[in-house]
Design a protein around this motif. Structure first.
Motif, short mmCIF file in Angstrom:
data_model
loop_
_atom_site.label_atom_id
_atom_site.label_comp_id
_atom_site.label_asym_id
_atom_site.label_seq_id
_atom_site.Cartn_x
_atom_site.Cartn_y
_atom_site.Cartn_z
N GLU A 195 37.26 41.59 50.68
CA GLU A 195 36.77 39.94 50.99
C GLU A 195 37.56 39.12 49.60
OE1 GLU A 195 33.01 38.79 52.56
OE2 GLU A 195 32.43 40.84 51.55
N HIS A 196 37.72 37.98 49.79
CA HIS A 196 38.56 37.38 48.84
C HIS A 196 38.02 37.29 47.06
CE1 HIS A 196 41.12 36.11 52.05
NE2 HIS A 196 41.91 35.60 51.00
N LEU A 197 36.31 37.31 47.38
CA LEU A 197 35.85 37.05 45.95
C LEU A 197 35.32 38.47 45.32
CD1 LEU A 197 33.84 34.17 46.37
CD2 LEU A 197 35.92 34.17 45.62
N THR A 198 35.64 39.73 46.16
CA THR A 198 35.53 40.70 45.67
C THR A 198 36.54 41.86 45.54
OG1 THR A 198 33.89 40.87 47.37
CG2 THR A 198 33.55 42.82 45.87
N GLY A 199 36.73 42.42 44.34
CA GLY A 199 37.86 43.27 44.19
C GLY A 199 38.70 43.30 42.81
N HIS A 245 56.64 29.63 42.78
CA HIS A 245 56.93 28.48 43.94
C HIS A 245 55.91 28.84 45.20
CE1 HIS A 245 61.50 28.31 42.74
NE2 HIS A 245 60.66 27.60 41.85
N PHE A 246 55.21 29.68 45.08
CA PHE A 246 54.20 30.01 46.37
C PHE A 246 53.24 30.81 45.68
CE2 PHE A 246 54.27 31.22 50.91
CZ PHE A 246 53.25 30.39 51.16
N LEU A 247 52.11 30.74 46.04
CA LEU A 247 50.86 31.69 45.67
C LEU A 247 50.46 32.39 46.95
CD1 LEU A 247 48.20 30.43 43.14
CD2 LEU A 247 49.41 32.58 43.28
N HIS A 248 50.19 33.62 47.13
CA HIS A 248 49.48 34.19 48.03
C HIS A 248 48.23 35.00 47.66
CE1 HIS A 248 52.89 35.47 51.10
NE2 HIS A 248 52.88 34.20 51.15
N ILE A 249 46.86 34.33 48.25
CA ILE A 249 45.80 34.81 47.58
C ILE A 249 44.85 35.59 48.52
CG2 ILE A 249 43.75 33.79 46.31
CD1 ILE A 249 44.97 31.48 45.55
N ARG A 250 44.81 36.73 48.13
CA ARG A 250 43.76 37.78 48.74
C ARG A 250 43.53 38.72 47.71
NH1 ARG A 250 46.93 42.49 50.38
NH2 ARG A 250 49.17 42.05 50.68
N ASN A 251 42.42 39.63 48.19
CA ASN A 251 42.07 40.75 47.09
C ASN A 251 42.09 42.01 47.74
OD1 ASN A 251 40.95 41.24 44.53
ND2 ASN A 251 39.57 39.61 44.53
N VAL A 252 41.95 43.01 46.70
CA VAL A 252 42.08 44.58 47.11
C VAL A 252 41.30 45.27 46.26
CG1 VAL A 252 44.54 44.76 48.11
CG2 VAL A 252 44.23 44.71 45.56
N CYS A 283 52.00 37.28 45.13
CA CYS A 283 51.06 37.75 46.11
C CYS A 283 50.01 38.54 45.50
CB CYS A 283 51.53 38.46 47.32
SG CYS A 283 50.60 39.18 48.41
N THR A 284 48.73 37.89 45.19
CA THR A 284 47.88 38.73 44.46
C THR A 284 47.47 40.03 44.88
OG1 THR A 284 45.99 37.68 45.53
CG2 THR A 284 46.90 36.45 43.62
N GLY A 285 47.38 40.09 46.56
CA GLY A 285 46.84 41.26 47.12
C GLY A 285 47.90 42.55 47.03
N SER A 286 49.33 42.11 46.68
CA SER A 286 50.29 42.91 46.59
C SER A 286 50.23 43.70 45.34
CB SER A 286 51.70 42.60 46.99
OG SER A 286 51.76 42.06 48.19
N LEU A 287 50.55 42.62 44.19
CA LEU A 287 50.64 42.80 42.89
C LEU A 287 49.36 43.36 42.36
CD1 LEU A 287 52.65 39.98 41.54
CD2 LEU A 287 53.46 42.30 41.97
N GLY A 288 48.33 42.93 42.68
CA GLY A 288 46.77 43.11 42.23
C GLY A 288 46.76 44.90 42.48
N VAL A 289 47.20 45.54 43.28
CA VAL A 289 47.07 47.02 43.54
C VAL A 289 47.11 47.74 42.11
CG1 VAL A 289 47.86 48.91 44.48
CG2 VAL A 289 47.34 47.14 46.01
N ARG A 290 48.23 46.94 41.38
CA ARG A 290 48.34 48.03 39.94
C ARG A 290 47.60 47.21 39.00
NH1 ARG A 290 54.63 49.88 39.41
NH2 ARG A 290 53.84 49.89 37.27
N SER A 291 46.83 47.88 38.25
CA SER A 291 46.00 47.46 37.20
C SER A 291 46.86 46.89 35.75
CB SER A 291 44.87 48.35 36.66
OG SER A 291 45.76 49.57 36.38
N ASP A 292 48.18 47.32 35.94
CA ASP A 292 48.85 46.86 34.80
C ASP A 292 49.65 45.62 34.99
OD1 ASP A 292 50.62 47.84 36.56
OD2 ASP A 292 51.78 49.26 35.25
N ASN A 293 49.36 44.85 36.29
CA ASN A 293 49.85 43.40 36.41
C ASN A 293 48.57 42.60 36.13
OD1 ASN A 293 52.38 43.95 37.52
ND2 ASN A 293 51.78 44.52 39.36
N HIS A 336 45.99 37.38 53.73
CA HIS A 336 45.28 38.11 54.80
C HIS A 336 43.97 37.99 54.62
CE1 HIS A 336 48.80 41.27 54.38
NE2 HIS A 336 49.14 40.40 54.57
N GLY A 337 43.20 38.25 55.91
CA GLY A 337 41.74 38.24 56.07
C GLY A 337 41.33 39.03 56.60
N LEU A 338 39.91 39.40 56.47
CA LEU A 338 39.25 40.77 57.12
C LEU A 338 38.91 40.15 58.77
CD1 LEU A 338 39.13 41.51 54.25
CD2 LEU A 338 36.73 42.10 54.49
#
Ligand code: DNO
Ligand code: MN
Length: 403
Positions: free
Chosen positions: A328-332, A300-307, A276-286, A366-368
């Motif tokens: 938004e998905h393309l900014t973050g 096995h599965f990808l969740h795509i969103r941005n933070v 889950c990119t939105g969950s893990l993406g909160v940490r810059s060391d991931n 997720h979405g806005l």
């Protein structure tokens, strides 16, 4: 890559008539009305399959329910208490019923008590869209002054404690209610609204540290993964959201090394990850694209969103203490082009090996809230239009990268 869409069932304000227009090829759903730990019967599974297949007027939607998110792991299993052995038996029997119905990808998480945590479900951005946001000062205000959890003072640096105090005493009752209900929202079924109930749930974890919780996860996997493997299923473990400890609870799925441990402990093609990119993406060391390269067929599965991570609050703990909002998905924080390229490269490796099921399923997580979804009251994070915008942007990257 296989575009999927989460649908919460007939009560979802985004109807199946809508879902067939959003640009997804399959549906992700769950049977949330069945209490955690209980068996999913074939009848219940078939009912939901039909609700996905047919619109209320009988028209075929052209879509199938392909992924279950979640098949929840009960609190008893996470703590190895009470009915946990019976729950594991039910989990295995549910897997068999799902596989029998053709649903072979299973998303779950191993977060104690809270699924995801935010302090504001409708944070307004400058353009009028709303999104979910996590504010550490608000969270600390809740923890220190609403819950009054013992030992909470030790979890926040002095500056955060001070700001949390000021904030708490400037809140009106209504704001405290709103803050509390936003935080409660990530509780499974949002059942525990009362402070005493949260404190009770937390007290059950007082003797469970990170190592013990990890042992419980590995014990769970040692039981269910052989069943899943035999049934040709893929188990996808969703990361902690946010990926740092909260309320003194242990966290074991926040980083690549956490996943390495749990995947190596029970090595099987069935044991994998929901990245889950939105969950893990909160940490810059991931390093998310790097994780995809290294995970290989365990993805096995990808969740795509941005933070977007806002200011770091305590310089000493940059990975832990900061505010963020869902963007938004393309900014973050997350470079989605690099991420999707990594996923396409993994698909190519699967195809080169001659695998039949080489496609990686993903969904716009997720979405806005934008346009007509604002104020409509869809599930937090799950508006129709904002998610569809995200999905279209993702589909565009996939299309451009593959041509
Ligand atoms: C948040 C959502 C989660 C997810 C569960 C899976 O990012 O994707 O609520 O559905 O954690 O178990
Ligand atoms: Mn997710």
């Amino acid at each position: 890559m296989r575009a999927t869409w989460r649908w919460f069932g007939p009560r979802d304000l985004c109807t199946m008539a809508n879902v067939r227009q959003v640009g997804a090829k399959a549906v992700v759903s769950a049977l949330h009305h069945i209490p955690d730990g209980e068996l999913l019967t074939s009848e219940e599974i078939e009912n939901r399959q039909n609700e996905v297949r047919f619109l209320p007027d009988g028209t075929a939607s052209g879509l199938e329910w392909e992924i279950i998110e979640s098949l929840p792991v009960s609190e008893d299993i996470k703590r190895q208490s009470g009915a946990w052995r019976a729950h594991i038996q039910n989990y295995k029997a549910s897997l068999a019923n799902l596989a029998n119905a053709g649903i072979k990808t299973v998303c779950y998480n191993f977060m104690p008590i809270l699924d995801w945590t935010r302090t504001n479900l409708r944070h307004e951005l400058p353009n009028g869209a709303t999104c979910m946001r996590f504010d550490l000062d608000d969270f600390a205000a809740y923890d220190l002054f609403v819950l009054q959890r013992s030992g909470a003072e030790n979890d926040y640096p002095e500056n955060v404690r001070e700001r949390a105090k000021q904030r708490y005493f400037s809140f009106s009752n209504g704001e405290i209610e709103l803050l509390s209900s936003s935080i409660m929202c990530g509780l499974p079924g949002a059942k525990r609204q009362k402070v005493e109930d949260v404190l009770d749930a937390l007290s059950l974890y007082k003797n469970i540290n990170e190592d013990l919780l990890r042992k419980h996860l590995i014990d769970f996997l040692s039981e269910v993964i052989p069943t899943a493997e035999r049934l040709g299923m893929k188990m996808a473990c969703h990361p902690d959201d946010p990926p740092f400890p909260l309320l003194g609870l242990p966290r074991i799925t926040s980083t690549e090394s956490h996943y390495k441990t749990m995947l190596e402990a029970v090595n099987s093609p069935a044991n994998g990850m929901a990245l889950c990119t939105g969950s893990l993406g909160v940490r810059s060391d991931n390093d998310l694209p790097g994780m995809i390269d290294r995970l290989g067929d365990k993805l096995h599965f990808l969740h795509i969103r941005n933070v977007v991570s806002e200011e770091t609050i305590a310089a000493s703990e940059p990975q832990r203490l900061h505010n963020f909002y869902e963007s938004e998905h393309l900014t973050g924080n997350v470079d989605l082009v690099a991420l999707i390229k990594a996923a396409l490269a993994e698909e190519k490796r699967r195809r080169d090996r001659g695998e039949e099921h080489w496609e990686i399923p993903f969904r716009p997580d997720h979405g806005l809230d934008i346009l007509d979804d604002i104020g409509r009251g869809t599930q937090p994070g799950y508006p129709t239009i904002g998610r569809m915008k995200g999905l279209s942007e993702i589909n565009g990257i996939i299309y451009a990268s593959a041509h």
